[in-house]
Design an enzyme around this catalytic site. Structure first.
Site, PDB file in Angstrom:
ATOM      1  N   HIS A 268       0.804  -1.226   0.000  1.00  0.00           N
ATOM      2  CA  HIS A 268       0.000   0.000   0.000  1.00  0.00           C
ATOM      3  C   HIS A 268       0.830   1.267   0.000  1.00  0.00           C
ATOM      4  O   HIS A 268       0.291   2.355  -0.140  1.00  0.00           O
ATOM      5  CB  HIS A 268      -1.001  -0.028   1.166  1.00  0.00           C
ATOM      6  CG  HIS A 268      -2.145  -0.949   0.901  1.00  0.00           C
ATOM      7  ND1 HIS A 268      -3.403  -0.520   0.619  1.00  0.00           N
ATOM      8  CD2 HIS A 268      -2.207  -2.311   0.837  1.00  0.00           C
ATOM      9  CE1 HIS A 268      -4.199  -1.550   0.408  1.00  0.00           C
ATOM     10  NE2 HIS A 268      -3.487  -2.650   0.542  1.00  0.00           N
TER      11      HIS A 268
ATOM     12  N   ASP B  45      -2.574   1.730  -4.073  1.00  0.00           N
ATOM     13  CA  ASP B  45      -3.742   1.910  -3.212  1.00  0.00           C
ATOM     14  C   ASP B  45      -4.664   0.698  -3.343  1.00  0.00           C
ATOM     15  O   ASP B  45      -4.812   0.123  -4.424  1.00  0.00           O
ATOM     16  CB  ASP B  45      -4.474   3.191  -3.635  1.00  0.00           C
ATOM     17  CG  ASP B  45      -5.701   3.454  -2.796  1.00  0.00           C
ATOM     18  OD1 ASP B  45      -5.550   3.669  -1.586  1.00  0.00           O
ATOM     19  OD2 ASP B  45      -6.813   3.425  -3.365  1.00  0.00           O
TER      20      ASP B  45
END
Length: 125
Positions: free
Chosen positions: A98, A102
């Site tokens: 991450h 995303d």
């Protein structure tokens, strides 16, 4: 050690398959050069060929994602005419770093991947 298929986004399925066969052969022989196993961004790990239904794969740093692909398995589902029929189901898990990708983008990627699996002819266009 994970062999890298370069420029996969610009290749067709036949070219990718040929690269994978060539690189897998070199890996088994211990003859991969460093440029053939470094610099990747995305890994596909397939344990389905060993009968594994589902697993979670660990990202190979510094790559951004890894897709864990399990075995396709038959399941009984309700058919269009109200009866029952057999369909093939496959479980895939996408792990994303991450810091780089995303989670929402990863989910969009999985949605597109699912679409290709459900309509494989669309990959040939």
């Amino acid at each position: 050690m994970v062999p890298i298929v370069r420029d996969a986004d610009a290749k067709g399925l036949a070219a990718i398959a040929a690269d994978v066969r060539r690189l897998a052969g070199k890996a088994k022989e211990g003859k991969l050069r460093p440029e053939e196993f470094t610099g990747g961004t995305f890994t596909i790990s397939n344990l389905g060929m060993y009968g594994v239904s589902q697993f979670s794969a660990i990202i190979n740093p510094p790559q951004a994602c890894i897709l864990a692909v399990g075995a396709a398995e038959p399941r009984v589902v309700r058919g269009a005419a109200g009866g029952f029929e057999e369909a093939q189901f496959l479980q895939a898990t996408l792990s994303c770093d991450h810091r780089v990708v995303d989670g929402a983008l990863g989910a969009q990627w999985l949605q597109a991947f699912k679409g290709y699996l459900e309509n494989p002819a669309s990959m040939l266009l």
